[in-house]
Design an enzyme around this catalytic site. Structure first.
Site, PDB file in Angstrom:
ATOM      1  N   HIS A 208      14.700  -1.624 -10.548  1.00  0.00           N
ATOM      2  CA  HIS A 208      15.092  -0.223 -10.764  1.00  0.00           C
ATOM      3  C   HIS A 208      16.202  -0.132 -11.825  1.00  0.00           C
ATOM      4  O   HIS A 208      16.190   0.744 -12.681  1.00  0.00           O
ATOM      5  CB  HIS A 208      15.637   0.385  -9.469  1.00  0.00           C
ATOM      6  CG  HIS A 208      14.652   0.435  -8.335  1.00  0.00           C
ATOM      7  ND1 HIS A 208      14.808  -0.304  -7.190  1.00  0.00           N
ATOM      8  CD2 HIS A 208      13.507   1.151  -8.167  1.00  0.00           C
ATOM      9  CE1 HIS A 208      13.816  -0.049  -6.360  1.00  0.00           C
ATOM     10  NE2 HIS A 208      12.999   0.824  -6.928  1.00  0.00           N
TER      11      HIS A 208
ATOM     12  N   ARG B 183      10.166  -3.732  -0.738  1.00  0.00           N
ATOM     13  CA  ARG B 183       9.505  -4.214   0.476  1.00  0.00           C
ATOM     14  C   ARG B 183       9.734  -5.714   0.711  1.00  0.00           C
ATOM     15  O   ARG B 183       9.388  -6.212   1.788  1.00  0.00           O
ATOM     16  CB  ARG B 183       8.008  -3.911   0.432  1.00  0.00           C
ATOM     17  CG  ARG B 183       7.708  -2.427   0.569  1.00  0.00           C
ATOM     18  CD  ARG B 183       6.217  -2.171   0.774  1.00  0.00           C
ATOM     19  NE  ARG B 183       5.953  -0.800   1.204  1.00  0.00           N
ATOM     20  CZ  ARG B 183       5.609   0.196   0.383  1.00  0.00           C
ATOM     21  NH1 ARG B 183       5.492  -0.010  -0.903  1.00  0.00           N
ATOM     22  NH2 ARG B 183       5.383   1.417   0.857  1.00  0.00           N
TER      23      ARG B 183
ATOM     24  N   MET C  68      10.215  -8.373  -7.977  1.00  0.00           N
ATOM     25  CA  MET C  68      11.171  -7.658  -7.116  1.00  0.00           C
ATOM     26  C   MET C  68      10.519  -6.416  -6.540  1.00  0.00           C
ATOM     27  O   MET C  68       9.758  -5.728  -7.223  1.00  0.00           O
ATOM     28  CB  MET C  68      12.408  -7.281  -7.912  1.00  0.00           C
ATOM     29  CG  MET C  68      13.251  -8.479  -8.248  1.00  0.00           C
ATOM     30  SD  MET C  68      14.857  -7.970  -8.835  1.00  0.00           S
ATOM     31  CE  MET C  68      15.524  -9.578  -9.246  1.00  0.00           C
ATOM     32  N   SER C  69      10.802  -6.153  -5.273  1.00  0.00           N
ATOM     33  CA  SER C  69      10.249  -4.989  -4.596  1.00  0.00           C
ATOM     34  C   SER C  69      11.153  -4.628  -3.432  1.00  0.00           C
ATOM     35  O   SER C  69      11.717  -5.519  -2.777  1.00  0.00           O
ATOM     36  CB  SER C  69       8.847  -5.311  -4.061  1.00  0.00           C
ATOM     37  OG  SER C  69       8.452  -4.350  -3.102  1.00  0.00           O
TER      38      SER C  69
HETATM   39  P1  AMP Z   1       9.891   2.501  -6.059  1.00  0.00           P
HETATM   40  O1  AMP Z   1      11.310   2.790  -5.671  1.00  0.00           O
HETATM   41  O2  AMP Z   1       9.340   1.278  -5.438  1.00  0.00           O
HETATM   42  O3  AMP Z   1       8.993   3.706  -5.957  1.00  0.00           O
HETATM   43  O4  AMP Z   1       9.929   2.148  -7.607  1.00  0.00           O
HETATM   44  C1  AMP Z   1      10.520   3.012  -8.539  1.00  0.00           C
HETATM   45  C2  AMP Z   1      10.187   2.541  -9.927  1.00  0.00           C
HETATM   46  O5  AMP Z   1      10.697   1.220 -10.113  1.00  0.00           O
HETATM   47  C3  AMP Z   1       8.685   2.458 -10.190  1.00  0.00           C
HETATM   48  O6  AMP Z   1       8.431   2.922 -11.510  1.00  0.00           O
HETATM   49  C4  AMP Z   1       8.399   0.998 -10.055  1.00  0.00           C
HETATM   50  O7  AMP Z   1       7.282   0.559 -10.802  1.00  0.00           O
HETATM   51  C5  AMP Z   1       9.678   0.391 -10.608  1.00  0.00           C
HETATM   52  N1  AMP Z   1       9.835  -0.981 -10.145  1.00  0.00           N
HETATM   53  C6  AMP Z   1       9.822  -1.424  -8.872  1.00  0.00           C
HETATM   54  N2  AMP Z   1       9.950  -2.768  -8.823  1.00  0.00           N
HETATM   55  C7  AMP Z   1      10.026  -3.181 -10.107  1.00  0.00           C
HETATM   56  C8  AMP Z   1      10.155  -4.468 -10.726  1.00  0.00           C
HETATM   57  N3  AMP Z   1      10.219  -5.586 -10.018  1.00  0.00           N
HETATM   58  N4  AMP Z   1      10.198  -4.506 -12.075  1.00  0.00           N
HETATM   59  C9  AMP Z   1      10.113  -3.376 -12.812  1.00  0.00           C
HETATM   60  N5  AMP Z   1      10.005  -2.141 -12.287  1.00  0.00           N
HETATM   61  C10 AMP Z   1       9.965  -2.040 -10.956  1.00  0.00           C
END
Ligand code: AMP
Length: 279
Positions: free
Chosen positions: A37, A188, A185-186
């Site tokens: 993020h 989750r 990275m996630s």
């Molecule tokens: P989320 O909070 O999971 O909905 O993600 C918000 C944004 O961050 C989305 O555009 C995701 O694709 C991006 N994002 C999440 N994880 C990553 C990562 N490891 N690398 C790049 N972008 C990410």
């Protein structure tokens, strides 16, 4: 750093910024922020005068059996990270502000949203994502918005939706940020036990091996079958491991049909992980 909770206030602020001639970069998130993020935010800071980030766990993109209730919510830590990232404005609406009781609208998506990847396993997902992103764009009026390639199909769906609805927002895809061992990275990833966390890099390994073999001229069908097997052998239950056209997401038979993107989704225990890689 201003944390905004009301739709009227958010719209007035973005209108004011526009009047001042400021350009707005926007990063939508569901919180539980990590380096992925923050990379989107750094990219946004570079490209516009003002950085707006949203933190909203969007209920309409979760199916009833999915993890909306248990999705990690780490607001205090998020706030510190947003301050360090020098976000100018945080849009943090409540569910009731985004979806009042009589809310009755949903964006319907085709094209990349029916490619037979995420949509096959999460049929409710892109309707929820595009509806909330459409609302967020209308509320924040950004000039550009940054999305991670981590959610590759989502990036394509949002790009299509934004063009189709003439929303006037430039969508920028940002490369995947990974842990040192390759795991994407996630938010989750916190669900993973130590044992599962140790197995999780198998997804990226399989993608990298497959990409390398395809570049060496190995037959696509065999490479995909071997990759799928490697992921299952590592202990995952596989949803899909596929080679697709990187722009249209349509199936490909060989690198000649490319540019090719490899995409994977698999469950380890109860946790579903996704990843992808360009060949
Ligand atoms: P989320 O909070 O999971 O909905 O993600 C918000 C944004 O961050 C989305 O555009 C995701 O694709 C991006 N994002 C999440 N994880 C990553 C990562 N490891 N690398 C790049 N972008 C990410």
């Amino acid at each position: 750093m201003n944390v905004v909770k009301g739709v009227t206030e958010m719209k007035a602020l973005s209108r004011g910024l526009k009047r001042e001639g400021k350009t707005i970069a926007f990063v939508p998130t569901m919180g539980a922020l990590h380096e992925g993020h923050l990379t989107l935010m750094a990219e946004g800071k570079k490209r516009a005068d003002v950085l707006v980030a949203s933190v909203f766990v969007n209920p309409t993109q979760f199916a009833p059996h999915e993890d909306f209730g248990s999705y990690p919510r780490t607001w205090k830590a998020d706030l510190a990270k947003l301050a360090a990232a020098k976000a100018d404005l945080i849009w943090r609406p409540d569910v009731s502000a985004m979806y009042p009781q009589d809310f009755a609208t949903r964006i319907s998506t085709e094209g990349p949203a029916v490619a037979g990847l995420e949509d096959r396993f999460r049929p409710h997902f892109f309707g929820g994502v595009t509806t909330v992103v459409g609302k967020l764009f209308i509320q924040c009026r950004p000039d550009l918005a940054l999305f991670g390639q981590k959610d590759y199909q989502q990036l394509k769906v949002v790009t299509r939706m934004t063009a189709d609805l003439d929303l006037g927002v430039k969508i920028i895809g940002v490369p995947i940020v990974r842990e040192r061992d390759g795991l994407a990275m996630s938010s989750r990833n916190v669900y993973l036990s130590n044992e599962q966390r140790a197995l999780a890099p198998a997804l990226y390994r399989a993608l990298k091996d497959a990409a390398g073999r395809l570049r060496n001229g190995d037959h696509l069908e065999a490479v995909i079958a071997d990759g799928a097997r490697a992921i299952e052998d590592a202990g995952f239950s596989l949803d899909y491991f596929e080679a697709r056209h990187a722009e249209t997401l349509s199936p490909v038979g060989s690198l000649k049909d490319g540019p090719v993107r490899l995409l994977v989704a698999a469950k380890i225990g109860a946790t579903r992980l996704i990843d992808n890689l360009g060949v």
